[in-house]
Design a protein around this motif. Structure first.
Motif, PDB file in Angstrom:
ATOM      1  N   GLY A  32      14.870   6.403   4.993  1.00 17.30           N
ATOM      2  CA  GLY A  32      15.138   7.794   5.378  1.00 17.30           C
ATOM      3  C   GLY A  32      15.021   7.982   6.878  1.00 17.30           C
ATOM      4  N   LEU A  33      13.983   7.373   7.456  1.00 15.27           N
ATOM      5  CA  LEU A  33      13.780   7.496   8.909  1.00 15.27           C
ATOM      6  C   LEU A  33      14.909   6.792   9.663  1.00 15.27           C
ATOM      7  CD1 LEU A  33       9.931   6.845   9.047  1.00 15.27           C
ATOM      8  CD2 LEU A  33      11.082   8.945   9.760  1.00 15.27           C
ATOM      9  N   ARG A  34      15.330   5.651   9.119  1.00 10.05           N
ATOM     10  CA  ARG A  34      16.413   4.901   9.763  1.00 10.05           C
ATOM     11  C   ARG A  34      17.678   5.750   9.807  1.00 10.05           C
ATOM     12  NH1 ARG A  34      20.721   2.029   9.113  1.00 10.05           N
ATOM     13  NH2 ARG A  34      20.948   2.592   6.922  1.00 10.05           N
ATOM     14  N   GLU A  35      17.930   6.410   8.681  1.00  8.79           N
ATOM     15  CA  GLU A  35      19.135   7.239   8.608  1.00  8.79           C
ATOM     16  C   GLU A  35      19.094   8.395   9.604  1.00  8.79           C
ATOM     17  OE1 GLU A  35      19.497   8.268   4.546  1.00  8.79           O
ATOM     18  OE2 GLU A  35      20.205   6.274   3.967  1.00  8.79           O
ATOM     19  N   ARG A  36      17.876   8.806   9.963  1.00  9.72           N
ATOM     20  CA  ARG A  36      17.743   9.863  10.974  1.00  9.72           C
ATOM     21  C   ARG A  36      17.932   9.329  12.389  1.00  9.72           C
ATOM     22  NH1 ARG A  36      12.971  13.826  10.178  1.00  9.72           N
ATOM     23  NH2 ARG A  36      13.230  14.503   8.041  1.00  9.72           N
ATOM     24  N   GLY A  37      18.064   7.989  12.491  1.00  7.04           N
ATOM     25  CA  GLY A  37      18.267   7.412  13.811  1.00  7.04           C
ATOM     26  C   GLY A  37      17.004   6.929  14.477  1.00  7.04           C
ATOM     27  N   VAL A  38      15.937   6.829  13.696  1.00 13.85           N
ATOM     28  CA  VAL A  38      14.686   6.319  14.266  1.00 13.85           C
ATOM     29  C   VAL A  38      14.776   4.797  14.388  1.00 13.85           C
ATOM     30  CG1 VAL A  38      12.183   6.061  13.858  1.00 13.85           C
ATOM     31  CG2 VAL A  38      13.340   8.220  13.304  1.00 13.85           C
ATOM     32  N   ALA A  39      14.274   4.281  15.501  1.00 15.00           N
ATOM     33  CA  ALA A  39      14.215   2.825  15.669  1.00 15.00           C
ATOM     34  C   ALA A  39      12.879   2.339  15.119  1.00 15.00           C
ATOM     35  CB  ALA A  39      14.324   2.463  17.143  1.00 15.00           C
ATOM     36  N   VAL A  40      12.950   1.330  14.227  1.00 17.51           N
ATOM     37  CA  VAL A  40      11.709   0.868  13.591  1.00 17.51           C
ATOM     38  C   VAL A  40      11.460  -0.597  13.967  1.00 17.51           C
ATOM     39  CG1 VAL A  40      10.518   0.492  11.392  1.00 17.51           C
ATOM     40  CG2 VAL A  40      12.078   2.449  11.652  1.00 17.51           C
ATOM     41  N   VAL A  49      15.431  -2.855  20.078  1.00 14.35           N
ATOM     42  CA  VAL A  49      15.596  -2.162  18.799  1.00 14.35           C
ATOM     43  C   VAL A  49      16.288  -0.830  19.088  1.00 14.35           C
ATOM     44  CG1 VAL A  49      14.429  -1.342  16.720  1.00 14.35           C
ATOM     45  CG2 VAL A  49      13.400  -3.177  18.061  1.00 14.35           C
ATOM     46  N   ALA A  50      17.442  -0.662  18.474  1.00 18.16           N
ATOM     47  CA  ALA A  50      18.250   0.535  18.747  1.00 18.16           C
ATOM     48  C   ALA A  50      17.975   1.614  17.700  1.00 18.16           C
ATOM     49  CB  ALA A  50      19.725   0.150  18.720  1.00 18.16           C
ATOM     50  N   PRO A  51      18.385   2.828  17.959  1.00 23.07           N
ATOM     51  CA  PRO A  51      18.229   3.884  16.951  1.00 23.07           C
ATOM     52  C   PRO A  51      18.915   3.466  15.647  1.00 23.07           C
ATOM     53  CG  PRO A  51      18.925   4.831  19.035  1.00 23.07           C
ATOM     54  CD  PRO A  51      18.992   3.352  19.200  1.00 23.07           C
ATOM     55  N   GLY A  52      18.236   3.697  14.537  1.00 24.34           N
ATOM     56  CA  GLY A  52      18.815   3.348  13.236  1.00 24.34           C
ATOM     57  C   GLY A  52      18.621   1.893  12.872  1.00 24.34           C
ATOM     58  N   ASP A  53      17.905   1.194  13.667  1.00 29.95           N
ATOM     59  CA  ASP A  53      17.628  -0.216  13.419  1.00 29.95           C
ATOM     60  C   ASP A  53      16.243  -0.362  12.806  1.00 29.95           C
ATOM     61  OD1 ASP A  53      18.692  -2.671  13.569  1.00 29.95           O
ATOM     62  OD2 ASP A  53      18.472  -2.917  15.748  1.00 29.95           O
ATOM     63  N   ILE A  54      16.118  -1.238  11.782  1.00 28.24           N
ATOM     64  CA  ILE A  54      14.779  -1.607  11.305  1.00 28.24           C
ATOM     65  C   ILE A  54      14.622  -3.093  11.601  1.00 28.24           C
ATOM     66  CG2 ILE A  54      13.238  -1.839   9.327  1.00 28.24           C
ATOM     67  CD1 ILE A  54      14.544   0.560   8.053  1.00 28.24           C
ATOM     68  N   TYR A  55      13.857  -3.361  12.632  1.00 29.76           N
ATOM     69  CA  TYR A  55      13.709  -4.736  13.104  1.00 29.76           C
ATOM     70  C   TYR A  55      12.389  -5.275  12.552  1.00 29.76           C
ATOM     71  CZ  TYR A  55      14.066  -8.646  16.374  1.00 29.76           C
ATOM     72  OH  TYR A  55      14.194  -9.909  16.917  1.00 29.76           O
ATOM     73  N   ALA A 110       9.111  11.438  16.362  1.00 29.14           N
ATOM     74  CA  ALA A 110       9.136  10.162  17.070  1.00 29.14           C
ATOM     75  C   ALA A 110      10.512   9.532  16.942  1.00 29.14           C
ATOM     76  CB  ALA A 110       8.069   9.241  16.491  1.00 29.14           C
ATOM     77  N   THR A 111      10.968   8.883  18.001  1.00 30.53           N
ATOM     78  CA  THR A 111      12.256   8.197  17.923  1.00 30.53           C
ATOM     79  C   THR A 111      12.074   6.706  17.689  1.00 30.53           C
ATOM     80  OG1 THR A 111      12.220   8.158  20.324  1.00 30.53           O
ATOM     81  CG2 THR A 111      13.599   9.827  19.295  1.00 30.53           C
ATOM     82  N   ALA A 112      10.831   6.254  17.769  1.00 32.72           N
ATOM     83  CA  ALA A 112      10.564   4.843  17.448  1.00 32.72           C
ATOM     84  C   ALA A 112       9.278   4.754  16.639  1.00 32.72           C
ATOM     85  CB  ALA A 112      10.423   4.020  18.721  1.00 32.72           C
ATOM     86  N   LEU A 113       9.335   3.868  15.641  1.00 32.42           N
ATOM     87  CA  LEU A 113       8.174   3.718  14.760  1.00 32.42           C
ATOM     88  C   LEU A 113       7.705   2.264  14.839  1.00 32.42           C
ATOM     89  CD1 LEU A 113       6.498   5.210  12.596  1.00 32.42           C
ATOM     90  CD2 LEU A 113       8.217   4.522  10.921  1.00 32.42           C
ATOM     91  N   LEU A 114       6.417   2.092  15.119  1.00 34.33           N
ATOM     92  CA  LEU A 114       5.863   0.740  15.206  1.00 34.33           C
ATOM     93  C   LEU A 114       4.938   0.543  14.011  1.00 34.33           C
ATOM     94  CD1 LEU A 114       5.014   0.973  18.990  1.00 34.33           C
ATOM     95  CD2 LEU A 114       6.774  -0.491  18.007  1.00 34.33           C
ATOM     96  N   LEU A 115       5.238  -0.487  13.215  1.00 33.87           N
ATOM     97  CA  LEU A 115       4.473  -0.705  11.980  1.00 33.87           C
ATOM     98  C   LEU A 115       3.874  -2.099  11.988  1.00 33.87           C
ATOM     99  CD1 LEU A 115       7.518   0.463   9.992  1.00 33.87           C
ATOM    100  CD2 LEU A 115       5.407   1.725   9.852  1.00 33.87           C
ATOM    101  N   ASP A 116       2.598  -2.159  11.676  1.00 32.69           N
ATOM    102  CA  ASP A 116       1.926  -3.458  11.661  1.00 32.69           C
ATOM    103  C   ASP A 116       1.470  -3.767  10.238  1.00 32.69           C
ATOM    104  OD1 ASP A 116       0.782  -5.779  12.420  1.00 32.69           O
ATOM    105  OD2 ASP A 116      -0.731  -4.911  13.754  1.00 32.69           O
ATOM    106  N   GLU A 117       2.151  -4.673   9.595  1.00 27.21           N
ATOM    107  CA  GLU A 117       1.828  -5.072   8.216  1.00 27.21           C
ATOM    108  C   GLU A 117       1.657  -3.859   7.293  1.00 27.21           C
ATOM    109  OE1 GLU A 117       1.901  -8.158   7.642  1.00 27.21           O
ATOM    110  OE2 GLU A 117       1.334  -9.219   9.464  1.00 27.21           O
ATOM    111  N   PRO A 118       2.629  -2.977   7.228  1.00 26.90           N
ATOM    112  CA  PRO A 118       2.413  -1.735   6.477  1.00 26.90           C
ATOM    113  C   PRO A 118       2.357  -1.933   4.963  1.00 26.90           C
ATOM    114  CG  PRO A 118       4.667  -1.856   7.215  1.00 26.90           C
ATOM    115  CD  PRO A 118       3.978  -3.034   7.794  1.00 26.90           C
ATOM    116  N   THR A 119       3.011  -2.989   4.453  1.00 27.42           N
ATOM    117  CA  THR A 119       3.080  -3.103   2.989  1.00 27.42           C
ATOM    118  C   THR A 119       2.037  -4.053   2.419  1.00 27.42           C
ATOM    119  OG1 THR A 119       4.798  -4.751   3.282  1.00 27.42           O
ATOM    120  CG2 THR A 119       5.517  -2.495   2.817  1.00 27.42           C
ATOM    121  N   SER A 120       1.230  -4.686   3.305  1.00 24.10           N
ATOM    122  CA  SER A 120       0.235  -5.605   2.737  1.00 24.10           C
ATOM    123  C   SER A 120      -0.803  -4.795   1.979  1.00 24.10           C
ATOM    124  CB  SER A 120      -0.419  -6.441   3.841  1.00 24.10           C
ATOM    125  OG  SER A 120      -1.292  -5.661   4.583  1.00 24.10           O
ATOM    126  N   GLY A 121      -1.082  -5.230   0.794  1.00 26.77           N
ATOM    127  CA  GLY A 121      -2.065  -4.530  -0.030  1.00 26.77           C
ATOM    128  C   GLY A 121      -1.494  -3.382  -0.829  1.00 26.77           C
TER     129      GLY A 121
END
Lengths: 476, 253
Positions: free
Chosen positions: B196-204, B44-50, B170-181
């Motif tokens: 917004g975070l992606r545009e800042r170059g954060v890898a998600v 996962v590269a900067p600016g990527d939401i995988y 943080a330059t990378a964000l790890l999310l586990d089922e963030p939208t459930s519920g």
């Protein structure tokens, strides 16, 4: 950095937790009550000491006045009240009251001082019975629990506060989900948990130490800094044991309710059950001879000696031929006979006393070995010793009283047997008791082993806890 | 700009050309005979939401936990900014922010106090004003900032989680089922924050069941099944119904 951050957060969490805050306030109140209670006991003990000393002074003044009156030609009235007779002067009329003042930190720990005697009237009639009357092992619950003093709070209640504050130090974070967020930060979870425990330890141990210093200061115990340091060392080590145990249980990865159950069980076992079992076992394995037997023996010996006075005197003089020439007149002869009877009673009683002492020492040796498994007993023995309210200081006092009683008899008995008339100078110059306090090195030496054992038990909890904490990774 | 690179369909279906922040190399995790994750290769590269899609037990959460160092791999490597997580546990966490399904905070503390604490743990000592503006930037209403978290909704707690990510840079964000519920409005807000975070170059890297959200928010999608990555694609290549069809096809196999 981590420590400061965690401390700040812990402070906020504590301030926001009413239950915890109330527990702390309750403990502060209990500390204040215990200090007041300890102070009241010491005041009472000092009051008693002052009263018996005043009574002795009064007796001394009356004795001096009587001697003066007789010297001026007054009549003593009865030979049993004649202070010139060695058996009367050395008996109850001129008896010395010897006292043991409260220990240096007595306001912190009442210890054994409400069970063991701290003053005796020493006369020629002082014998084993005098000491035995107070030497019996008391109700174990009384011995174990004692009064509601600071030592009681520290030994019995402080562990509960430690456990209430730390039973869920890690499991709680896991259960409320904050552990995952903490573990995702660039910090070692061990550092965070240790900082959390350190905050609680500073709070609890700080409270105990602060209470101890206040309690000591109230009664002038600050003048015994080494004993106070020993006391504080025992408090810190005992606290370390309980925090270490709580930390270790937390690292087992079980839920908070399980931790709480196990820790309260440990408290019950180590603080309440083990010491009680130890006392009961000592009583069963090495039962003390009955006090009734002791009293009966003394009575029988006394009756017999009255019936066989002449025989006794003859036997006594056979044993002590150097005294034979002194039995000259009737009054003096009666006194010598009476003394011979007393000696016979003493001899008979001594037989029972020796057996009693043997059993008592066996009991004490067993309890002493047994306490090694209970951190509560270990801490209690160090706290009592530091405060000067433990068995040892009383035994030290009793040994000096025995020596003094020997000296007393040595002063009067030859005069009784020789039928000598005591002069006013001899009466006023009768032996005086001066208590010499135990050397600090002796107290420290005696406390070194239980303290080292307590530290070992604490480390046995802390080290595995620290190792296991280093392995905590999962946030689930 | 990385966002141009990732929006190029020719490239995004492949591994990104810029240095990835998150990289899995033959990453595997087994529990005895059970293979929770097998030979995962992913970057996962900067600016990527995988977005990692897959049913329960597919290995999505295991992947995230391996990047966080919560569990140790059986074999292979999880790299964060070229550092092996297994060897550089604390260093790699400086790059990461984690938002679990339920962001759990200290309930008796306010949003601001929680942010201050976790940012400080991450080594970021911020002034109160900075903390406030970070929370507002993360979408929390300013009147909620000084309220106790016990009264927060799931969405509000997530915003505090985002604020922690922002605060620790943080330059990378790890999310586990963030939208459930989350209700659709809150989900949309959350997606906007991610953008917004992606545009800042954060890898998600986001594990999710939500195909619609993956298509709308993600730049790349990986489909997992039985601990394996069975498909990987760029969302810009996909039509509206394509993802659902591909996903279901993989689930039937």
């Amino acid at each position: 950095m981590t420590i400061r951050t965690v401390f700040r957060n812990e402070m906020r969490l504590l301030a926001a937790d009413r239950v915890l805050l109330s527990s702390l306030v309750l403990f502060v109140a209990l500390f204040a009550y215990a200090i007041a209670n300890g102070f009241a006991w010491v005041a009472k003990q000092e009051g008693t000491v002052a009263a018996v000393q005043a009574a002795e002074e009064e007796r001394g003044a009356a004795l001096a006045a009587e001697l003066e009156r007789i010297a001026a030609g007054g009549d003593p009235g009865s030979p049993f009240r004649d202070p010139r007779a060695a058996n009367v002067l050395g008996g109850n009329l001129g008896a010395r009251t010897v006292v043991l003042g409260p220990g240096p930190l007595a306001s912190l720990s009442v210890g054994q001082s409400d069970l063991l005697p701290y003053y005796y009237d020493v006369s020629i009639y002082t014998n084993e019975q005098t000491f035995l009357q107070n030497g019996e092992v008391e109700n174990p619950l009384n011995l174990m629990v004692g009064r509601f003093d600071l030592a009681f709070i520290i030994i019995y209640l402080l562990p509960l506060l430690v456990l209430a504050l730390s039973y869920n130090v890690l499991s709680g974070e896991r259960e409320q989900g904050t552990l995952a967020l903490t573990l995702s930060q660039p910090v070692a979870v061990r550092d965070v948990v240790v900082a959390k425990l350190l905050f609680r330890a500073l709070l609890v141990v700080g409270l105990a130490l602060g209470g101890s210093l206040v309690g000591a200061a109230v009664w002038g115990g600050l003048g015994a800094p080494v004993r106070l340091a020993l006391w504080c060392g025992a408090v810190v080590t005992y606290g370390l044991f309980w925090f270490g145990t709580a930390a270790w249980v937390n690292t087992l990865g079980r839920e908070s309710s399980w931790n709480a159950t196990v820790l309260v069980g440990a408290w019950l076992g180590l603080v309440v059950v083990l010491p009680a079992v130890g006392n009961i076992a000592a009583g069963i394995l090495h039962p003390l001879p009955s006090r009734v037997e002791m009293i009966n023996t003394a009575r029988e010996a006394s009756n017999e000696s009255v019936n066989r006075r002449s025989e006794l005197l003859a036997r006594y003089l056979e044993d002590h031929p150097e005294m034979a020439g002194g039995v000259v007149d009737d009054v003096a002869g009666t006194a010598a006979l009476s003394w011979a009877a007393t000696e016979e009673v003493n001899r008979q009683v001594e037989g029972v006393a020796v057996r009693f002492d043997e059993q008592l020492s066996k009991q004490q040796a067993l309890v002493s070995r047994y306490r090694l498994v209970s951190p509560a007993l270990l801490a209690q023995s160090v706290l009592n010793d530091a405060a000067g309210s433990g068995d040892a200081r009383f035994a030290h006092f009793e040994a000096q009283v025995r020596t003094f009683a020997e000296e007393w008899r040595g002063y009067f008995v030859p005069a009784i047997l020789a039928g000598q008339v005591m002069t006013a100078e001899a009466a006023m110059g009768r032996p005086e008791f001066v208590y010499s306090e135990e050397e600090l090195s002796v107290v420290l030496g005696r406390s070194a082993m239980p303290l080292a054992m307590l530290l070992t038990l604490a480390l046995l909890a802390v080290v595995p806890a620290a190792i296991r904490l280093g392995r905590v990774r999962g946030g689930g | 700009m990385q966002s141009q690179t990732v929006s190029d369909p020719e490239v995004t279906s492949q591994a990104p050309t810029v240095r990835p922040i998150l990289e899995a190399r033959s990453l595997s995790k087994s529990y005895g005979e059970t293979h929770a994750l097998s030979e995962l290769d992913l970057s996962v590269a900067p600016g990527d939401i995988y977005c990692l899609l897959g049913p329960n037990g597919a290995g999505k959460t295991t992947t995230i936990n391996l990047f966080l160092g919560f569990i140790a791999p059986t074999s292979g490597q999880a790299l964060v900014a070229d550092l092996d997580v297994a060897e550089h546990d604390r260093e790699t966490k400086a790059y990461l922010a984690y938002i679990p399904e339920q962001v759990m905070l200290y309930r008796n503390l306010t949003g601001l106090e929680n942010l201050e604490y976790f940012a400080a743990l991450a080594g970021k000592k911020l002034e109160v004003d900075q903390l406030r503006s970070t929370l507002v930037e993360a979408g929390l209403q300013s009147e909620a900032i000084d309220r106790r978290v016990s009264g927060y909704s799931k969405g509000m707690r997530q915003k505090v989680g985002i604020a922690i990510a922002l605060a620790k840079e943080a330059t990378a964000l790890l999310l586990d089922e963030p939208t459930s519920g989350l209700d659709p409005k809150a989900s949309n807000e959350f997606s906007a924050l991610l953008e917004g975070l992606r545009e800042r170059g954060v890898a998600v890297l986001m594990a999710t069941h939500d195909l619609f959200r993956a298509k709308e928010t993600g730049t790349r999608v990986g489909i997992m099944r039985h601990g394996r990555l069975v498909a990987e694609m760029s969302t810009s290549e996909l039509g509206h119904s394509d993802l659902e069809r591909i996903y279901l096809n993989h689930m039937r196999e």
